[in-house]
Design a protein around this motif. Sequence first.
Motif, short mmCIF file in Angstrom:
data_model
loop_
_atom_site.label_atom_id
_atom_site.label_comp_id
_atom_site.label_asym_id
_atom_site.label_seq_id
_atom_site.Cartn_x
_atom_site.Cartn_y
_atom_site.Cartn_z
N ASP A 80 48.45 45.35 35.17
CA ASP A 80 48.26 46.13 36.40
C ASP A 80 46.86 45.99 36.99
N VAL A 81 46.11 44.99 36.54
CA VAL A 81 44.79 44.70 37.12
C VAL A 81 44.93 43.50 38.05
N ASP A 82 44.64 43.69 39.33
CA ASP A 82 44.63 42.57 40.26
C ASP A 82 43.43 41.69 39.96
N ILE A 83 43.66 40.40 39.82
CA ILE A 83 42.59 39.49 39.40
C ILE A 83 42.73 38.16 40.15
N THR A 94 29.20 23.18 35.31
CA THR A 94 30.23 22.25 34.85
C THR A 94 31.21 22.02 36.00
N ASN A 95 31.93 20.90 35.90
CA ASN A 95 32.94 20.62 36.93
C ASN A 95 34.16 21.50 36.79
N ASP A 96 34.35 22.11 35.61
CA ASP A 96 35.54 22.93 35.37
C ASP A 96 35.23 24.43 35.46
N ALA A 97 34.15 24.77 36.14
CA ALA A 97 33.75 26.18 36.24
C ALA A 97 34.60 26.92 37.27
N MET A 98 34.75 28.21 37.03
CA MET A 98 35.36 29.09 38.02
C MET A 98 34.75 30.48 37.91
N PHE A 99 34.85 31.24 39.01
CA PHE A 99 34.42 32.64 38.95
C PHE A 99 35.65 33.53 39.07
N ILE A 100 35.52 34.73 38.54
CA ILE A 100 36.62 35.68 38.48
C ILE A 100 36.29 36.88 39.36
N TRP A 101 37.23 37.29 40.18
CA TRP A 101 37.01 38.38 41.13
C TRP A 101 38.07 39.46 40.92
N LEU A 102 37.59 40.70 40.79
CA LEU A 102 38.48 41.86 40.73
C LEU A 102 38.38 42.58 42.07
N PRO A 103 39.34 42.40 42.95
CA PRO A 103 39.21 42.91 44.32
C PRO A 103 39.17 44.42 44.43
#
Length: 457
Positions: free
Chosen positions: A202-205, A214-223
Amino acid sequence: MNTPTKAFAFLFALTWLTGVVSGQTQVDPKTAIRMLNSQQHQFEQAIVQVADNIYTAVGYHGANTSFIVGTDGVIIIDTLRGPTSAAKAAEAFRKYSDKPVKAIVYTHSHGDHTGGASAFVGSEKPDIYAANGFGAATGLDPAVDPIAMQRGARQFGRKLSPAESTNRGVAPASTTDHDGGEGYLPPTVTVPSSGLKTTIADVDIEFHLAPGETNDAMFIWLPNEKVLFSGDNFYHSFPNLYAIRGTPYRDVLAWSNSVAEMAKFRPHVLVPGHTMPIRGEEASTTALKDYSEAIRSVYDQTIRGINAGKSPDQIAHEVKLPEHLKDKTYLIQFYGSAPHAVRAIYAGLLGWYDGNPTTLNPLAPKQQAEKMAALAGGPQKLTEQMEAALQQQDYQWALELSDHVKWLDEADRKLARQVKIAALRGLAAREYNAPNRNYYLSYANELESGRLSDIWF
């Protein structure tokens, strides 16, 4: 937490005036050690509550791990280097919830973020999220593993004594590394290049691909909570756009663009891959904008220098951050170095050759040394110049001269080695850039112990 004391602020202002503005990271020894000691508040061990039901473990290893509590389970963001350190963080998290782990997220594939996953997993197997293209983040050919491991140990000061150790710039000096990677669990869910929006417990992510360190990096956002997890594209130090342990080219322009994209979300809390979270929409957004601008500025200045026909060494001594960024504590060069970044950008875009025909086919090191000695009036005169440089605390020049003297058959090679050791320790004492400091000291110790061959000396 994010507001330095007056003394701390003064120290950083002094740092910019004496070091970062000029692009170099050498200051007087007392200032250098005070600065490195002050930086340690960024990774003192703590569980930091960043929002309702969101916690970050800082200082349990070099990197951070985070704990998001949903209705029927939790989400883990990054998992530290190995199961021993991860288990300690997991135990601390369990004071806030005993719900099962529903998902684990890897912000990128560096081992200090992926190696402890098993410590968070119980009987229920979680989904494990990672970016499309997730893989060996160092990008180095396994053929160079022996020297890469040696250089990595020097950069992080892994073999330094407690008396010599300070920290790693964005991490403690000492971490539990014997089980590195033993808790790694492979991804089960691949985040596509377009990103992914979903709901877990139940957590929007949201998952956003963001190449940078790194080329495989990502960021995570909790709106809903407006919390952003940056991975290693942001931490409380000038970014490590090139790692002296040895890395392929890190796309500096992409890194700047990725951080600029993060800033558009205007997070209320920014959780870095290392160091303490930043609270407040204005503080978090400003930090991301400044970070992006700083990276882009180094890139743009380097490109201008390249197209003006300048050498990488010349550009590295000329690049400065914009005046309005000079007092930003998260841009002090504790971990990354602007001069190193310049050289990496040059080599990454053009290769090793600087365009000057003088450097196209240079003399062999021994020939250069012999001709340098002849100019000085003979090996003894060159040796005297080397000793004089050391006595005058002109450590970089002493270091360079020692590398000439050691090639001369008639010279005192043992003395040259002693001078090099002393010069390395002299430079280390003045360094507030942790990788530089650790490398100088580690190399000096290896020379003194005889572990390095004549090739290395």
